[in-house]
Every structure is written in C-alpha cells, then in structure tokens.
Scaffold this motif. Structure first.
Motif, short mmCIF file in Angstrom:
data_model
loop_
_atom_site.label_atom_id
_atom_site.label_comp_id
_atom_site.label_asym_id
_atom_site.label_seq_id
_atom_site.Cartn_x
_atom_site.Cartn_y
_atom_site.Cartn_z
N GLN A 56 12.28 20.36 11.63
CA GLN A 56 11.45 19.38 12.29
C GLN A 56 12.34 18.37 13.01
O GLN A 56 13.54 18.25 12.72
N TYR A 57 11.75 17.60 13.93
CA TYR A 57 12.49 16.69 14.78
C TYR A 57 11.93 15.29 14.60
O TYR A 57 10.71 15.10 14.49
N THR A 58 12.83 14.30 14.58
CA THR A 58 12.44 12.92 14.36
C THR A 58 13.21 12.01 15.32
O THR A 58 14.20 12.43 15.94
N CYS A 59 12.76 10.76 15.43
CA CYS A 59 13.44 9.75 16.26
C CYS A 59 14.37 8.95 15.36
O CYS A 59 13.97 8.50 14.27
N SER A 60 15.61 8.76 15.81
CA SER A 60 16.58 8.03 14.99
C SER A 60 16.22 6.57 14.83
O SER A 60 16.62 5.92 13.86
N HIS A 115 12.86 5.50 14.98
CA HIS A 115 11.54 5.48 14.36
C HIS A 115 11.40 6.72 13.49
O HIS A 115 10.85 7.74 13.93
N PRO A 116 11.93 6.70 12.28
CA PRO A 116 11.99 7.91 11.44
C PRO A 116 10.63 8.43 11.02
O PRO A 116 10.54 9.54 10.51
N PHE A 117 9.55 7.63 11.17
CA PHE A 117 8.24 8.14 10.80
C PHE A 117 7.65 9.04 11.88
O PHE A 117 6.59 9.64 11.67
N ILE A 118 8.30 9.17 13.03
CA ILE A 118 7.87 10.10 14.07
C ILE A 118 8.47 11.47 13.75
O ILE A 118 9.69 11.64 13.72
N LEU A 119 7.64 12.47 13.49
CA LEU A 119 8.08 13.83 13.15
C LEU A 119 7.32 14.82 14.02
O LEU A 119 6.10 14.72 14.20
N ARG A 120 8.04 15.75 14.62
CA ARG A 120 7.46 16.78 15.46
C ARG A 120 8.04 18.14 15.07
O ARG A 120 9.15 18.24 14.56
N ASP A 121 7.24 19.19 15.33
CA ASP A 121 7.69 20.56 15.03
C ASP A 121 8.59 21.12 16.12
O ASP A 121 9.22 22.16 15.92
N ALA A 122 8.63 20.46 17.30
CA ALA A 122 9.44 20.94 18.41
C ALA A 122 10.21 19.77 19.00
O ALA A 122 9.79 18.62 18.89
N PRO A 123 11.33 20.05 19.66
CA PRO A 123 12.09 18.95 20.28
C PRO A 123 11.31 18.32 21.42
O PRO A 123 10.42 18.93 22.01
N GLY A 124 11.69 17.06 21.72
CA GLY A 124 11.01 16.32 22.77
C GLY A 124 11.50 14.89 22.81
O GLY A 124 12.65 14.60 22.44
N ALA A 125 10.64 13.97 23.25
CA ALA A 125 10.98 12.56 23.36
C ALA A 125 10.10 11.75 22.43
O ALA A 125 8.95 12.12 22.15
N ALA A 127 15.50 10.86 22.81
CA ALA A 127 15.38 12.28 22.47
C ALA A 127 15.28 12.44 20.96
O ALA A 127 16.02 11.81 20.21
N LEU A 128 14.36 13.31 20.52
CA LEU A 128 14.21 13.59 19.09
C LEU A 128 15.39 14.43 18.60
O LEU A 128 15.92 15.27 19.32
N THR A 129 15.79 14.19 17.37
CA THR A 129 16.92 14.91 16.77
C THR A 129 16.42 15.66 15.55
O THR A 129 15.47 15.26 14.88
N PRO A 130 17.06 16.80 15.23
CA PRO A 130 16.61 17.59 14.06
C PRO A 130 16.89 16.85 12.76
O PRO A 130 17.87 16.13 12.63
N ASP A 183 1.83 18.85 7.75
CA ASP A 183 2.82 19.39 6.84
C ASP A 183 3.63 18.25 6.22
O ASP A 183 4.06 17.32 6.91
N LEU A 184 3.84 18.33 4.92
CA LEU A 184 4.67 17.34 4.24
C LEU A 184 6.13 17.50 4.65
O LEU A 184 6.60 18.62 4.90
N VAL A 185 6.86 16.39 4.74
CA VAL A 185 8.27 16.43 5.12
C VAL A 185 9.12 16.05 3.91
O VAL A 185 8.68 15.30 3.03
N PRO A 186 10.34 16.58 3.84
CA PRO A 186 11.17 16.31 2.65
C PRO A 186 11.78 14.91 2.71
O PRO A 186 12.13 14.40 3.77
N VAL A 187 11.91 14.29 1.54
CA VAL A 187 12.66 13.05 1.36
C VAL A 187 13.98 13.43 0.72
O VAL A 187 14.00 13.95 -0.41
N GLN A 188 15.10 13.21 1.42
CA GLN A 188 16.38 13.74 0.98
C GLN A 188 16.86 13.07 -0.30
O GLN A 188 16.54 11.92 -0.59
N GLU A 189 17.65 13.81 -1.06
CA GLU A 189 18.22 13.31 -2.32
C GLU A 189 19.12 12.11 -2.05
O GLU A 189 19.95 12.14 -1.17
N GLY A 190 18.94 11.03 -2.78
CA GLY A 190 19.78 9.84 -2.64
C GLY A 190 19.15 8.79 -1.78
O GLY A 190 19.27 7.62 -2.03
N GLY A 191 18.42 9.16 -0.71
CA GLY A 191 17.75 8.18 0.14
C GLY A 191 18.72 7.36 0.95
O GLY A 191 19.92 7.51 0.93
N ALA A 192 18.13 6.44 1.72
CA ALA A 192 18.93 5.61 2.61
C ALA A 192 19.76 4.60 1.87
O ALA A 192 20.77 4.14 2.35
#
Length: 489
Positions: free
Chosen positions: A42-46, A48-58, A65-68, A101-110
C-alpha cells in the motif's frame, strides 16, 4: 410407517443444517491469510500517514507523491488498524466496518525509532544534515561607549584657612597644570600670625640652644617644630617655610601649589574674592588615562570578562583605533536599557579622547577551548526546552532534547549536553519533521492497546456497556483526549 418417518426427519435435519451453513458462510466476511495481507503493498503520504492507497499516486491534501509502506526491520506486525478510523484496531488482518482493508501498525511504532521518510520525499522537503563537531567559538561584540574622567584621577583644590585671593596664577578652565605649579596667592591674618609665631620660635631656640639644661633646649626645639607643622597643615610648602626662616621677614601672602598634574575642569574662584575654610576653589583632572563606559546587553554578558582586550574607535578621528582593557563590570543592570556597564581603561597620552565623547567599542571574545557546536538553524525552541532532530540513517530521524550555551557570530551554537561528536543533525526543514513527529506520536498514543483483561469502567451510573453491534466502531478502544489535543496543536 415409523421407519419412513425417521428417514424423512433425518433428511430434513441434514437439509436444514446445509442451508444454515450456506447462509452463515455467505454472510460472514472472509478473513484473508496473514501472509497474503502482508504481501500486499500500500502507499501513503509521508506528511499525512493516515492517507493510504492501494496504488501509487499523489496525496489529496498536499499533492506529494505517495510512497510505499515499508515493513519493520524486525519483520513482525503488532496490530492492524483501519485507515479511516485510527481507533479501530484488531489483532488479525481483515476489513473494518466500512469495508476498508486494515493496515499494519509496525512493531515498535514511531516512539521507538523516531520517524521514517522516503528518500524522494526528503529531497523534495530539502532536508540537509551536518555533523556535530568540536570547534572554537568566537564573537565580536560591537557597542557604543562614553568617555569619562577616571574617578581616581580627579582632584579638588580647597582652602584650609579663611582669607582673600590676592592673585590667580591659573585663571582659565581647561588650562593644563603641572605638578608643583603655583595656583593662587592667599592673604590671611591667621597665616601672618602663624609666620610671626614661627619666627619667634626659631629665635627662642637659638637663645636656648646653649642652656645648661637639656630639657629647656629640647622644649625650644619642639616649639619650632609645632609652628612649622601648623604652616604645613595649611598647605604652605617646605620651600616657603625655609625662605621665611632664612629671611626672617613675614610675607603678606602665601602661594598654594598644585599637588597633581592635569587639566583644570572647574574654576570657582576669581581674584580678590574672599574664601572660607573648606571652600572648593579648583578641580583638576588627569586625562592621561580615561575611562570608556560601554553598554553590554544581557545576552552578551557570557562573552565579556575582566581583562579582555578592547579596541576603541574614534568616529571623528578618521577611524583611529586605540587599545584598551576591561577593568571592571558593574554589578547592577540599567533598568531602562537592560544593559550592564563595562569600564574600559584607555591610555590617552595625546588627549584625543575627551570626556563626554562617544566612541565605538569592539570586544573580540572567544571560548577558551574547543567545544561541541552545531549550526543555530538546527535548534528548535519551545517553551520548555530546546530540541534537535538526529539523523539515524536509512531515512529515520529522532527528536532529542539538548542544552545549549553561547552563540558565536558565524551562526554556531555551543552544545553542553544531549549530543555526541560525529552525530548528524538536521539543519533545514526540521519544522516539517517536527510536525510529522508530533502527528505520529499522537497517533501512537491513540492506538496504544488496552491491557488484556482490563475492563474500562463506565463513566457514570447506568446500564452496562453493550457488546459492539455490527456496522459500528468498537467501544473498547477510545482515543485519548490529550493525544487528540497534541494531534491538532
């Protein structure tokens, strides 16, 4: 007949179970396997991390630009959350109540590793870093000083006896005076009487010098010494006393001589005037050394110390520079200007520096030894302290509290604690990193899971909390009010 009824009952039971199973299978959402969900990119904005998309874009908010979304270095996933509702958290992948779709929250967090930003985004943001290094800090303080007469080089000429000024040898203000030069002549009846007493004592000593009684001769000598001391206390010079003794003639006027050299800065007497004992006649100031009182602001005080060299420039003397030394820092602060007076002693042999003249003062100061320093642009100030962003590598940045010291004229600031030599700090676009860090910290606080077995107590009296209904957000994971405040600050 009984056999037929049993067979019909078995058939109905099997058919009903099959229909119930089919219905339940159609209505229950399919739970995808963890491996399949983890492999989905999935792709997100660096920013605005709450923006999630299944494909790259803006990003629809900032246009970047959205980043994986990258997996954590440990490879594990702690929780799964809804991209639209951060309070909707599950232990397994799936869909939320809105069908996303639910998105993963990475181990350790920010909070454990700071924030991670894609290299392309870093370049677009203009993030630059510099190494923490030891250097020698220097600063030149430029201020304005006022030339004044040194307090220990001012003298007052007073009359110690009542009389009249018969003659003034120094009759002009500003006139230079040398040590031992005659100042004025005084006529006083008391001085005339004192001279006569002295001459009588000298004559008496001569008559009694051959007395067979040593006590009588010694007494005559003590009388002469007392008369001489009386004249000396009235500032009659030893030379005048010797002249009086040799001539044996009483003088109408006696002369007062200057005990110091300098310039007459005040003249309060004229020829023929009557003077009283203790009255000030003249003021003489030695201007060979003067003081320059310079104003030092509060933030410049750590750089200024007694004994430092100073350059004094005369604005009306074609930029001539005279060297001086800081002799004293006054212990009080001027309330109107918020400055401290620094007393600078300057040699003035040519009398170019005149009292009440303004002068430009330059003080070159520096730290005694090399110290850790960073660019001033790397420091973020807040009401509680100072923060810098440390580059951890691989696009990761972490905020760190530091304690700073003095700042030099090149824009470097001393670091007293919080950093080590060789570390890299962000020197540009750190305000954007600060916004990202605060946002992720707030989200991390809201997404903190409840401890197993912990049952939240109801806010007040009322019925027990009902279980979550289909199509509604779960009630057991409410966002923290303080975290929401931090998010929108």
């Amino acid at each position: 007949m009984k056999t037929i009824m049993v067979l019909i009952g078995l058939a109905l039971a099997l058919g009903g179970g099959y229909l119930i199973g089919v219905s339940r299978h159609e209505h229950e959402p399919a739970v995808p396997e963890a491996g399949q969900e983890a492999a989905k990119v999935q792709y997100t904005c660096s920013m605005h991390p709450f923006i999630l998309r299944d494909a790259p874009g803006a990003c629809p908010i900032c246009g970047m630009a959205l980043t994986p979304v990258k997996a954590a270095s440990s490879g594990g996933v702690q929780k799964w959350r809804s991209p639209m509702d951060p309070t909707y958290v599950r232990d397994v992948p799936g869909k939320d109540y809105m069908g996303h779709d639910l998105v993963p929250v990475q181990e350790g967090g920010a909070a454990s590793e700071g924030i991670r930003i894609d290299p392309v985004t870093l370049q677009n943001m203009g993030v630059r870093t510099e190494k923490v290094a030891k250097r020698r800090l220097q600063r030149t303080i430029r201020t304005v000083g006022l030339v004044t007469v040194a307090d220990d080089r001012q003298f007052s000429v007073n009359a110690k006896i009542e009389g009249w000024v018969e003659r003034l040898h120094v009759n002009q203000q500003g006139q230079p005076v040398k040590k031992g030069q005659p100042l004025l002549e005084i006529y006083s009846p008391e001085l005339v009487a004192a001279q006569q007493e002295y001459l009588l004592a000298v004559a008496n000593r001569g008559r009694l010098a051959a007395s067979p009684f040593p006590e009588i001769a010694a007494g005559a000598g003590r009388l002469v010494e007392a008369a001489r001391t009386r004249l000396r206390y009235w500032d009659i010079s030893p030379e005048q006393i010797r002249t009086l003794e040799r001539s044996g003639q009483v003088l109408k006027t006696l002369t007062l001589f200057s005990e110091q050299g300098g310039v007459v800065t005040s003249k309060k007497v004229v020829a023929g005037a009557r003077i009283m004992a203790g009255e000030e006649l003249l003021q003489i100031a030695d201007l060979s050394t003067v003081w320059v009182n310079a104003d030092i602001y509060e933030y410049e005080l750590p750089w200024v110390k007694v004994g430092q060299a100073v350059q004094v420039e005369l604005p009306l003397a074609s930029g001539k520079v005279i060297d001086g030394t800081i002799a004293y820092l006054y212990p009080t602060l001027e309330n109107e200007t918020r400055t401290v007076k620094a007393r600078i002693e300057v040699a003035n042999p040519g009398l170019e520096l005149k009292p009440a003249m303004f002068a430009n003062v330059s003080i070159t100061a520096g730290v005694a030894e090399e110290t850790l320093a960073i660019p001033m642009t790397a420091l973020l100030h807040s009401g509680k302290g100072q923060t810098v962003f440390v580059a951890l590598g691989e696009g990761r940045f972490a905020p760190r509290n530091v304690k700073s010291g003095v700042r030099d004229e090149s824009g470097a600031i001393q670091i007293l604690s919080g950093l080590s030599e060789g570390e890299s700090v962000v020197v540009s676009a750190q305000f954007m990193l600060d916004s990202e860090s605060r946002l992720r910290e707030a989200l991390d606080k809201m997404l903190s899971p409840k401890t197993e077995g912990e049952t939240p107590s109801p806010p007040g009296p009322g019925p027990a909390t009902k279980p979550d209904e289909p199509g509604k957000a779960p009630s057991g994971n409410k966002p923290d009010a303080k975290a929401l405040d931090d998010l929108f600050k």
